[in-house]
Design an enzyme around this catalytic site. Structure first.
Site, PDB file in Angstrom:
ATOM      1  N   SER A 134       0.593  -1.312   0.115  1.00 45.30           N
ATOM      2  CA  SER A 134      -0.071   0.033   0.056  1.00 45.30           C
ATOM      3  C   SER A 134       1.083   1.123  -0.019  1.00 45.30           C
ATOM      4  O   SER A 134       1.954   1.133   0.342  1.00 45.30           O
ATOM      5  CB  SER A 134      -1.075   0.178   1.187  1.00 45.30           C
ATOM      6  OG  SER A 134      -1.670   1.275   1.207  1.00 45.30           O
ATOM      7  N   LYS A 189      -4.907  -6.677   2.919  1.00 43.50           N
ATOM      8  CA  LYS A 189      -4.766  -5.424   2.140  1.00 43.50           C
ATOM      9  C   LYS A 189      -6.310  -5.364   1.290  1.00 43.50           C
ATOM     10  O   LYS A 189      -6.593  -3.961   1.517  1.00 43.50           O
ATOM     11  CB  LYS A 189      -3.952  -5.887   0.779  1.00 43.50           C
ATOM     12  CG  LYS A 189      -3.808  -4.948  -0.297  1.00 43.50           C
ATOM     13  CD  LYS A 189      -3.431  -3.567   0.431  1.00 43.50           C
ATOM     14  CE  LYS A 189      -2.986  -2.603  -0.760  1.00 43.50           C
ATOM     15  NZ  LYS A 189      -3.743  -2.275  -1.942  1.00 43.50           N
ATOM     16  N   HIS A 192      -8.034  -3.439   4.207  1.00 45.23           N
ATOM     17  CA  HIS A 192      -7.475  -2.222   4.285  1.00 45.23           C
ATOM     18  C   HIS A 192      -8.048  -1.210   3.372  1.00 45.23           C
ATOM     19  O   HIS A 192      -8.530  -0.082   3.464  1.00 45.23           O
ATOM     20  CB  HIS A 192      -6.127  -2.189   4.062  1.00 45.23           C
ATOM     21  CG  HIS A 192      -5.439  -0.932   3.605  1.00 45.23           C
ATOM     22  ND1 HIS A 192      -5.429  -0.358   2.362  1.00 45.23           N
ATOM     23  CD2 HIS A 192      -4.890  -0.129   4.178  1.00 45.23           C
ATOM     24  CE1 HIS A 192      -4.785   0.795   2.381  1.00 45.23           C
ATOM     25  NE2 HIS A 192      -4.425   1.178   3.511  1.00 45.23           N
ATOM     26  N   ASN A 193      -8.182  -1.823   1.985  1.00 40.99           N
ATOM     27  CA  ASN A 193      -8.929  -0.691   0.845  1.00 40.99           C
ATOM     28  C   ASN A 193     -10.193  -0.571   0.928  1.00 40.99           C
ATOM     29  O   ASN A 193     -10.820   0.545   0.888  1.00 40.99           O
ATOM     30  CB  ASN A 193      -8.783  -1.488  -0.407  1.00 40.99           C
ATOM     31  CG  ASN A 193      -7.145  -1.498  -0.848  1.00 40.99           C
ATOM     32  OD1 ASN A 193      -6.153  -1.439  -0.321  1.00 40.99           O
ATOM     33  ND2 ASN A 193      -6.981  -1.246  -2.291  1.00 40.99           N
ATOM     34  N   GLU A 196     -10.634   1.980   3.790  1.00 42.96           N
ATOM     35  CA  GLU A 196     -10.231   3.125   2.878  1.00 42.96           C
ATOM     36  C   GLU A 196     -11.635   4.000   2.213  1.00 42.96           C
ATOM     37  O   GLU A 196     -11.843   5.170   2.590  1.00 42.96           O
ATOM     38  CB  GLU A 196      -9.268   3.034   1.918  1.00 42.96           C
ATOM     39  CG  GLU A 196      -8.737   4.232   1.245  1.00 42.96           C
ATOM     40  CD  GLU A 196      -7.667   3.647  -0.009  1.00 42.96           C
ATOM     41  OE1 GLU A 196      -6.643   2.846   0.453  1.00 42.96           O
ATOM     42  OE2 GLU A 196      -7.785   3.999  -1.093  1.00 42.96           O
TER      43      GLU A 196
HETATM   44  P1  NBP Z   1       0.723  -2.583 -13.899  1.00 45.59           P
HETATM   45  O1  NBP Z   1      -0.526  -3.117 -13.130  1.00 45.59           O
HETATM   46  O2  NBP Z   1       0.344  -1.598 -15.011  1.00 45.59           O
HETATM   47  O3  NBP Z   1       1.430  -3.898 -14.823  1.00 45.59           O
HETATM   48  C1  NBP Z   1       2.351  -3.715 -15.427  1.00 45.59           C
HETATM   49  C2  NBP Z   1       3.192  -4.968 -15.543  1.00 45.59           C
HETATM   50  O4  NBP Z   1       2.650  -6.046 -15.730  1.00 45.59           O
HETATM   51  C3  NBP Z   1       4.479  -4.770 -16.543  1.00 45.59           C
HETATM   52  O5  NBP Z   1       5.449  -5.280 -16.269  1.00 45.59           O
HETATM   53  C4  NBP Z   1       3.796  -5.695 -17.803  1.00 45.59           C
HETATM   54  O6  NBP Z   1       4.861  -6.208 -18.625  1.00 45.59           O
HETATM   55  C5  NBP Z   1       3.268  -6.693 -16.696  1.00 45.59           C
HETATM   56  N1  NBP Z   1       2.211  -7.677 -17.586  1.00 45.59           N
HETATM   57  C6  NBP Z   1       1.200  -7.094 -18.226  1.00 45.59           C
HETATM   58 BR1  NBP Z   1       0.439  -5.544 -18.098  1.00 45.59          BR
HETATM   59  N2  NBP Z   1       0.614  -8.177 -18.564  1.00 45.59           N
HETATM   60  C7  NBP Z   1       1.201  -9.364 -18.409  1.00 45.59           C
HETATM   61  C8  NBP Z   1       1.245 -10.705 -18.793  1.00 45.59           C
HETATM   62  N3  NBP Z   1       0.102 -10.908 -19.517  1.00 45.59           N
HETATM   63  N4  NBP Z   1       2.327 -11.433 -18.429  1.00 45.59           N
HETATM   64  C9  NBP Z   1       3.387 -10.882 -17.979  1.00 45.59           C
HETATM   65  N5  NBP Z   1       3.278  -9.690 -17.462  1.00 45.59           N
HETATM   66  C10 NBP Z   1       2.571  -8.925 -17.945  1.00 45.59           C
HETATM   67  O7  NBP Z   1       1.736  -2.035 -13.073  1.00 45.59           O
HETATM   68  P2  NBP Z   1       1.827  -1.218 -11.579  1.00 45.59           P
HETATM   69  O8  NBP Z   1       1.001  -0.271 -11.803  1.00 45.59           O
HETATM   70  O9  NBP Z   1       3.201  -0.848 -11.601  1.00 45.59           O
HETATM   71  O10 NBP Z   1       1.305  -2.285 -10.618  1.00 45.59           O
HETATM   72  C11 NBP Z   1       1.832  -3.542 -10.493  1.00 45.59           C
HETATM   73  C12 NBP Z   1       1.047  -4.379  -9.395  1.00 45.59           C
HETATM   74  O11 NBP Z   1       0.903  -3.632  -8.269  1.00 45.59           O
HETATM   75  C13 NBP Z   1      -0.447  -4.686  -9.806  1.00 45.59           C
HETATM   76  O12 NBP Z   1      -0.993  -5.550  -9.276  1.00 45.59           O
HETATM   77  C14 NBP Z   1      -1.168  -3.504  -9.267  1.00 45.59           C
HETATM   78  O13 NBP Z   1      -2.679  -3.304  -9.112  1.00 45.59           O
HETATM   79  C15 NBP Z   1      -0.458  -3.489  -7.865  1.00 45.59           C
HETATM   80  N6  NBP Z   1      -0.368  -2.092  -7.126  1.00 45.59           N
HETATM   81  C16 NBP Z   1      -0.522  -1.050  -7.688  1.00 45.59           C
HETATM   82  C17 NBP Z   1      -0.308   0.380  -6.971  1.00 45.59           C
HETATM   83  C18 NBP Z   1      -0.279   1.668  -7.747  1.00 45.59           C
HETATM   84  O14 NBP Z   1      -0.325   2.456  -7.155  1.00 45.59           O
HETATM   85  N7  NBP Z   1      -0.071   1.364  -9.168  1.00 45.59           N
HETATM   86  C19 NBP Z   1      -0.651   0.229  -5.860  1.00 45.59           C
HETATM   87  C20 NBP Z   1      -0.273  -0.952  -5.068  1.00 45.59           C
HETATM   88  C21 NBP Z   1      -0.327  -1.972  -5.749  1.00 45.59           C
HETATM   89  P3  NBP Z   1       5.182  -5.659 -19.901  1.00 45.59           P
HETATM   90  O15 NBP Z   1       6.069  -4.378 -19.640  1.00 45.59           O
HETATM   91  O16 NBP Z   1       5.756  -6.521 -20.764  1.00 45.59           O
HETATM   92  O17 NBP Z   1       3.816  -4.651 -20.271  1.00 45.59           O
END
Ligand code: NBP
Length: 488
Positions: A134, A189, A192-193, A196
């Site tokens: 988070s 988690k 938690h959400n 929120e």
């Molecule tokens: P994203 O949720 O946008 O995911 C992007 C990543 O997933 C890239 O590395 C991408 O690879 C990979 N990917 C995808 Br899209 N499809 C895929 C597939 N079929 N096979 C393998 N890899 C795949 O990234 P993020 O926003 O950094 O979030 C990462 C995780 O953390 C998610 O589960 C998200 O829900 C969680 N999260 C996010 C936040 C936030 O604030 N953003 C907070 C807390 C948790 P590529 O580069 O090759 O497309």
């Protein structure tokens, strides 16, 4: 970049989007060597040549190379899109791993998927951890709240890294501890959400009373929220609400008032409400918060209804404003207590069902920093669980008994005021209804049981003999045969 192919990295991370990149930089800052990998391999080199330049971070161009670069037991985190991408990577990694290696899923996975992956990987002798993360991008970079759960054998290996990179509570304690087994990390988690969602809804209801009922300007409200942030409501969400209320658009007008009142949602609040229904736990405040977002998104229909449906003749507050401010502070505080009590009830039920051994005091501690619901109040929750590990409900803790008792006059009065003004307060009022229901020894459910038995022969128990199910032929018609007794 380094061409080193021997096992040199303390930690591996797959997924170079915003979360992954920031978490790698955070881990690197704390002296651990990280190896990065990504499905689109070109992003590895781009990362190493830019954001990770001049760090000790290394990269890999294939899963084989990635695994080979990790020290044993290998510790690798997936930060990829939740869902099938996680399963895909697990399958790709598996042939290269050895017994005792650790896979951590740090994405926003559904806890049921985490439970399934935990069971599957346990059968393959791989230690699986589902870790709630988070704090978004900023948290990942400078200190997230981390909620790891899964195979407890993994924890001693992860603890030094996770507790180093996690946010720190005001007293310096890391906002990361072992949550429990199986899918516990992602469940916590999710709750938690959900909490929120509830906290945000409570604040929004109070804002509407101030705006539409009292007629306070945004700056006046900002001053009230700033003052509240020094008391029992001290929290990140109250702090940002103050900033939002005071924020002016380029024309000098409050930006907030130009934003369309249709709330979005990504689903974790809904998941919490669904699991509450699945496990039969009355998590009413989070449920109302989800439904309030649903109602808000019916914008066009609401605009039509606003012209068709009458409200009260007087919708302007003419009473004692200073008292209303105090009442609303108490109403929000007491409602928050209810919401957290409900969230912990849900966690307790799931923990019992799945045998997760949830660590409640640590959960409160983990939420004290790095995440959206961080607040001073979580310290009081931690103290309550420290004083009694087996606390049946937060509402039984002497501190919260006293707090709700002190708050209740103001809480009731604030809800009456909103109701008389025609201002919706679903979260504030469901919290009070829960409080009144929870403290009622005899509810009217005897009527429901009688009705069920009357029309469906569903049977009932007598107060004098619980567990003994009876059917009455209420009308003298029909037979004495009853339906099988069941709990829905
Ligand atoms: P994203 O949720 O946008 O995911 C992007 C990543 O997933 C890239 O590395 C991408 O690879 C990979 N990917 C995808 Br899209 N499809 C895929 C597939 N079929 N096979 C393998 N890899 C795949 O990234 P993020 O926003 O950094 O979030 C990462 C995780 O953390 C998610 O589960 C998200 O829900 C969680 N999260 C996010 C936040 C936030 O604030 N953003 C907070 C807390 C948790 P590529 O580069 O090759 O497309």
């Amino acid at each position: 970049m380094s061409s080193d192919t021997t096992a040199v990295a303390d930690f591996g991370l797959i997924g170079l989007a915003v979360m992954g990149q920031n978490l790698i930089l955070n881990i690197n800052d704390h002296g651990f060597k990280v190896c990065a990998f990504n499905r689109t391999v070109a992003k590895v080199d781009h990362f190493l040549d830019n954001e990770a330049k001049d760090t000790q971070i290394i990269g890999a161009h294939s899963v084989e190379e990635f695994v080979a670069k990790l020290k044993r037991p290998r510790k690798m985190m997936l930060l990829v899109k939740a869902g099938s991408a996680v399963d895909k990577f697990i399958e790709t990694l598996l042939p290269h791993l050895e017994e005792g290696d650790i896979i951590i899923d740090g994405g926003n996975s559904n806890y049921a998927d985490t439970q399934r992956r935990y069971e599957y990987l346990t059968s393959k002798r791989i230690l699986f951890v589902g870790c709630g993360v988070s704090g978004g991008e900023e948290g990942a970079r400078y200190g997230p709240s981390l909620m790891p759960g899964g195979n407890p054998k993994a924890w001693p290996h992860l603890k030094p890294i996770f507790q180093a990179i996690a946010a720190k509570a005001p007293d310096g304690a890391p906002c990361c501890d072992w949550v429990g087994e199986g899918g516990a990390g992602h469940f916590v988690k999710m709750v938690h959400n959900g909490i929120e969602y509830g906290d945000m809804q409570l604040i929004s209801e109070v804002y509407q009373i101030f705006r539409d009922g009292v007629g306070y300007t945004n700056d006046e409200q900002g001053d009230i929220f700033a003052e509240w942030n020094k008391g029992v409501l001290d929290s990140f969400l109250i702090e940002i609400t103050t900033d939002i209320l005071r924020f002016k658009d380029t024309d000098g007008q409050p930006l907030l008032e130009k934003i369309r009142d249709a709330a979005g949602q990504k689903g974790t609040g809904k998941w919490t409400a669904i699991s509450a229904l699945d496990y039969g736990m009355p998590v009413t405040l989070i449920g109302e918060a989800v439904f309030a977002r649903c109602l808000s998104s019916l914008k066009d229909e609401r605009v039509r209804a606003s012209k068709a449906l009458a409200g009260p003749s007087n919708c302007k507050f003419t009473g004692d404003k200073a008292k209303l401010i105090k009442d609303l502070e108490q109403a929000m505080y007491a409602s928050k207590i209810i919401s957290y009590a409900q969230g912990f009830m849900l966690m307790r039920e799931a923990s019992t069902l799945y045998k997760w051994n949830l660590n409640y005091g640590s959960i409160a501690l983990m939420w004290r920093g790095g995440c959206i619901i961080r607040s001073a109040f979580l310290g009081d929750i931690k103290n309550a669980f420290d004083a009694d590990k087996n606390l049946e409900s937060l509402l039984f803790a002497p501190f919260f008994q006293k707090a709700t008792s002190t708050a209740q006059d103001g809480w009731r009065s604030a809800i009456c005021t909103a109701t008389m003004l025609g201002i919706p307060v679903p979260a504030l009022s469901t919290a009070l209804s829960f409080y009144d229901g929870y403290r009622t020894a005899r509810l009217p459910a005897n009527m429901i049981q009688a009705q069920r038995d009357y029309f469906g022969a569903h049977t009932y128990e007598l107060e004098s003999s619980p567990g003994n199910y009876l059917h009455t032929n209420w009308t003298g018609r029909g037979g004495n045969v009853h339906a099988s007794t069941y709990d829905a």
